[in-house]
Scaffold this motif. Structure first.
Motif, PDB file in Angstrom:
ATOM      1  N   TYR A 172       0.829  -1.199   0.000  1.00 19.78           N
ATOM      2  CA  TYR A 172       0.000   0.000   0.000  1.00 19.78           C
ATOM      3  C   TYR A 172       0.865   1.252   0.000  1.00 19.78           C
ATOM      4  O   TYR A 172       0.645   2.179  -0.784  1.00 19.78           O
ATOM      5  CB  TYR A 172      -0.878  -0.057   1.251  1.00 19.78           C
ATOM      6  N   LEU A 235      -6.440  -2.140  -3.515  1.00 19.44           N
ATOM      7  CA  LEU A 235      -5.634  -1.899  -2.308  1.00 19.44           C
ATOM      8  C   LEU A 235      -6.438  -1.196  -1.226  1.00 19.44           C
ATOM      9  O   LEU A 235      -6.227  -1.431  -0.034  1.00 19.44           O
ATOM     10  CB  LEU A 235      -4.401  -1.072  -2.649  1.00 19.44           C
ATOM     11  N   VAL A 239      -6.097  -3.560   2.199  1.00 12.80           N
ATOM     12  CA  VAL A 239      -5.270  -3.226   3.361  1.00 12.80           C
ATOM     13  C   VAL A 239      -6.086  -3.311   4.644  1.00 12.80           C
ATOM     14  O   VAL A 239      -5.717  -4.001   5.595  1.00 12.80           O
ATOM     15  CB  VAL A 239      -4.655  -1.823   3.225  1.00 12.80           C
TER      16      VAL A 239
END
Lengths: 487, 466
Positions: A172, A235, A239
């Motif tokens: 990330y 992402l 995450v």
């Protein structure tokens, strides 16, 4: 007709005040980096650096003494450290959402806030990374987190969600930094071309990577931007989903619930938006960006926060409902006693000890944002300023509630305990604000804080009359497209 | 083909396939389904209850998907979807058919002819569970209670095998296989929520969902078609303002309908993400259908380019996004339950990994995610309308398989091609046929695009820059 001519009757307006020229935008944004910092900037910067100093001191003490100086104990093995980690990682999510997902959905209003929010993403992830790095106790061995071949044949546990976190957060951070930088290239070139000193020209010229604004350059740039948006979109989800796995893969009541991944993502976006808003209101006032980030943008952001607040509220409701519906006495104990407090008393007739933190969370995250149903509140700067701060307090409490109320009273009453933070906990949390704000203020001062090139593309004049090329095939369609409001 | 009047008002030409033949095909399928359903009901009403629930819920999710797409369009005030919005509005307007189709389900389970909810219905009555007074002597601590509940869960997980071995899979006396202790704890878990699942309360809630959906569908369809005639721009902000509260109601009703109708088939099982998964699947199902209709309109030039490749491409991208979303939430549910390995939760997946259902599960993994992901990821694939058409058909089938996977394994029958599966299909044809007949007639009655929308001209000129 221009494609984007607003239909005033139904409440549409131009994104920027009419008459704003491309030059105005360049001037307003680039000027910040070219003139002396206003007094307001220094008023923000000095306390920030002081907090950064506090952080340094606290970390030095922590390293000298070990993590026993935190309030973590048995059974509260995780305390403020992971709470702060999750909170900071969450803050970053708004940036990625604005830069990637809203881009894919062609939400043009994002152009006034995306640069800003992307920068906050990078800085928030750095602050977040401090906590897991420190909580290993011996940060100088943190490289063990990575699967580096070594002569001891020692590998991290790939089955652990904590390990997945290492990959998720690093990916990330990497993608966020690159995406942010790619977006900055044309604006660095603008600063380079406006430079009056050799040093500025050299530095910004280096950062602009030889950008010349050629047609071919733009083509590559836009393609790269789209690809990065595509990569960043999963992402945003992955995450915080992986962060939620840290809890949800366990069997602890209050942690193990299937809605955690989307619930964490929604909460992250919610708190991220709130902090973007808080910071933007300050910077907007300090640097006079009222035209570029105007009430229309703030209104839309507030709507967005209301929406994410409702999603988070939905998740709270589902957790609570299912805790009851499951018939599982441990789940019920955590939700009815540890969290809600009064709904199930202990044998002495006491409420759950941390009930206030649960209700702080509900009040700040679900009740406070309800004011945004009203346009008056969505467009009042003092109200939204206070509300966004409360939302972030609430979102911090959300993580605290999840972590501490579940750990302190789980299955076995004889091993129950409580959690009390120490000065070091508080100091470190405040200290990360110092790191965040210092980096942020430096960013505002030296890097174009609004995406100049992207914002210009939203101006009415930036739209070639697309329909002219295709108007013929739709001419008959036009006839019935009554009324043609913007002709 | 298109006539002059069609060019004026975007109405379906009277001689087009959609206006003349399509609804008849659909009605004929419904008739076939009806015959099959009657046969299924006569053969084994208990098992047919699952078939009907499957057929009914599969169609309901399409309507809900359509409602979501209409609401989200108004909420975001985007222009790209204006011309294709009518497709979803017409499907959403099928809500009354859904309400009608729900009646046999509600009546069947109220009267006890459909046995799928009996396990919790009978928890307080003289059913195949022990009498309710049984657990009174047990005032043990919470820890003991739950440890034994877990034991009950393990036994529960083994039921289908036991039931299949005994050769009476459709029966609902699964608690027979348990020890008395396990039975008692399972019973107590259910008894604690018997108020929620109690028949009349359950029916009342079900009716509330149906009324809410009919109301939202009615209002939005009426506002939109009124705008066709009056061209009143102010209806647009009105629909936008109403969309916020409507989506709130929509989200809660969808979730609780999924809980009440499907999740409660396994009354001791629970999952907080369940409603979100049903929602994700609904959106995919409806987007697949919507793309199919849009491609048909485009290919036969029925809207003169008002719904064109640009709009279809955007719809297919949204569908692609939802394929990923569905996978994400399904994976989250499975992975968390698998990882924690708590028996009373794992039992639900256990059912779906035996008796032939492992093939259905694998079909979903590869057919609902892996294949469509790689076969639709590229712009070239999505822009090839012939290809997209095939993929949408495939995804629609997968959506139905998804609902089959949710409902039918609970019937404790192995997933093999026998009479029961034919009845599943018959119920699907009945519900789907009835719904589509109504919807397809709707296409013939109203303009194919919302001709009064103030953003229409912007949508007509919609061109993707990215």
């Amino acid at each position: 007709m221009s494609d984007d001519t607003p239909i005033y009757e139904i409440g549409e307006t131009y994104l920027l005040p009419q008459g704003t020229t491309v030059h105005d935008i360049t001037e307003a944004v680039a000027r910040v980096t070219e003139t002396k910092a206003p007094r307001g900037w220094w008023i923000c910067f000095l306390p920030s650096v002081s907090l950064l100093g506090l952080m340094t001191a606290v970390i030095a003490y922590l390293l000298a003494m070990g993590i026993g100086v935190w309030g973590n104990n048995a059974p509260a093995y995780w305390g403020w450290d992971i709470t702060n980690f999750v909170w900071w990682i969450g803050i970053g999510h708004a940036g990625t959402l604005i830069s990637a997902i809203l881009f894919l959905f062609r939400q043009k209003w994002r152009t006034s806030i995306n640069r800003f929010a992307e920068a906050m993403t990078v800085m928030a992830v750095l602050c977040a990374a401090m906590f897991p790095a420190l909580h290993t106790g011996r940060p100088w061995f943190d490289y063990y987190l990575f699967p580096i071949p070594n002569q001891m044949d020692m590998w991290p546990n790939f089955k652990s969600p904590l390990m997945w976190d290492v990959f998720a957060v690093n990916t990330y951070l990497t993608i966020s930094v690159i995406f942010w930088f790619v977006g900055l290239i044309p604006d660095f070139a603008t600063l380079r071309d406006r430079s009056e000193t050799m040093l500025r020209r050299r530095i910004y010229g280096f950062l602009a990577l030889g950008w010349r604004g050629s047609h071919r350059g733009w083509q590559h740039y836009e393609r790269a931007y789209l690809i990065f948006a595509g990569i960043s979109t999963p992402l945003v989800l992955s995450v915080h989903s992986v962060v939620s796995f840290d809890f949800a893969t366990s069997v602890i009541p209050g942690w193990h619930t299937t809605i955690f991944p989307p619930y964490f993502v929604a909460g992250a976006v919610f708190s991220g938006f709130a902090l973007v808003m808080t910071m933007m209101l300050i910077v907007r006032a300090v640097f006079g960006m009222h035209n570029l980030v105007n009430i229309r943008h703030l209104d839309l952001m507030n709507k967005f926060m209301l929406g994410t607040s409702m999603i988070v509220g939905y998740a709270y409701a589902m957790e609570f409902f299912i805790a009851w519906y499951s018939g599982n006495p441990y789940e019920q104990w955590v939700f009815l006693h540890n969290r809600a407090g009064f709904a199930q008393l202990d044998s002495l007739g006491n409420w759950g000890p941390l009930w206030w933190s649960y209700w702080a969370m509900i009040s700040c995250n679900v009740l406070v944002p309800q004011i945004f149903w009203f346009k008056k509140c969505r467009t009042s700067i003092p109200i939204m300023f206070v509300a966004t701060i409360l939302i972030n307090i609430g979102m911090w409490f959300e993580r605290f509630v999840i972590i501490v109320t579940s750990l302190t009273q789980d299955f076995l009453p004889s091993s129950w305990g409580n959690f009390h933070p120490t000065f070091i906990d508080v100091g470190l949390y405040l200290g990360t604000f110092g790191l965040f704000l210092t980096l942020f203020l430096l960013f505002v001062r030296w890097i174009p804080m609004i995406a100049i090139a992207e914002l210009k593309a939203t101006l009415p004049g930036a739209h070639p009359n697309l329909h002219h090329h295709h108007g013929e095939e739709h001419d008959h369609a036009h006839a019935s497209a009554e009324p043609a409001p913007a002709e | 083909m298109a006539t002059d009047s069609n060019q004026q008002d975007y109405r379906l030409p009277a001689n087009s396939f959609l206006a003349t033949t399509a609804w008849k095909v659909s009605a004929a399928l419904a008739a076939v389904g009806l015959v099959g359903s009657i046969a299924g009901y006569a053969a084994d009403a208990n098992r047919f209850g699952y078939s009907y629930l499957f057929g009914f819920f599969a169609v309901t999710t399409l309507m809900l998907g359509a409602m979501f797409l209409v609401l989200i369009q108004h909420m975001t005030a985007g222009h790209w979807g204006v011309t294709s919005r009518r497709i979803f509005e017409v499907f959403m307007a099928g809500a009354p058919v859904i309400a009608l189709l729900a009646l046999p389900l509600l009546a069947g389970s109220m009267s006890g002819r459909f046995g799928m909810y009996d396990e919790w219905r009978l928890v307080n009555g003289p059913g195949n569970h022990e009498s309710s007074g049984h657990g009174e002597d047990d005032h043990g601590g919470a820890a003991e209670h739950s440890a034994l509940t877990i034991g009950a869960g393990v036994a529960h997980a083994q039921e289908p095998e036991a039931a299949a071995d005994e050769g009476h899979g459709a029966e609902h006396g699964e608690a027979h296989a348990h020890t008395p202790q396990e039975q008692r704890l399972h019973h107590r878990t259910l008894q604690a929520k018997s108020g929620w699942l109690e028949s009349s309360v359950w029916v009342f809630r079900s009716l509330a969902y149906l009324v809410a959906w009919c109301l939202i569908a009615f209002l939005y369809f009426r506002w939109s078609t009124r705008q066709d005639e009056t061209k009143d721009k102010m209806l647009t902000p009105k629909m936008q303002n109403a969309s916020y509260l409507s989506s709130f109601v929509f989200g809660l009703t969808l979730t609780f309908a999924a809980f009440d109708w499907v999740m409660s088939l396994e009354p001791a099982w629970y999952s907080t993400i369940f409603g979100v998964i049903i929602f994700g699947g609904s959106a995919i199902g409806m987007l697949a259908v919507g793309c199919l209709v849009a491609i048909h309109l485009h290919k036969h030039n029925l809207t003169h380019g008002a719904v064109n490749g640009e709009h279809i491409n955007d719809l297919s991208r949204l569908m692609f996004g939802f394929i990923c979303f569905w996978t994400y939430v399904q994976f989250s549910q499975w992975m968390l339950i698998w990882y924690a390995g708590i028996p009373e939760e794992a039992t639900w997946f256990h059912r779906r990994w035996q008796g032939g259902f492992e093939w259905v599960t694998l079909t979903l993994i590869f057919g609902h995610f892996v294949a469509p992901f790689f076969l639709l990821i590229s712009r070239v694939q999505k822009r090839n309308l012939g290809w997209l058409q095939k993929m949408c058909l495939w995804l629609l089938v997968m959506h139905v398989v998804d609902l089959y996977w949710f409902v039918v394994p609970q019937a404790h029958t192995p997933a093999q091609l026998d009479a029961a599966v034919i009845y599943d299909l018959a119920a699907l044809l009945l519900c789907g046929g009835a719904f589509f007949t109504f919807v397809l007639k709707g296409f013939a009655r109203f303009p194919l695009i919302p001709v009064g929308d103030p953003r229409l001209s912007r949508s007509l000129h919609h061109h993707q820059t990215y």
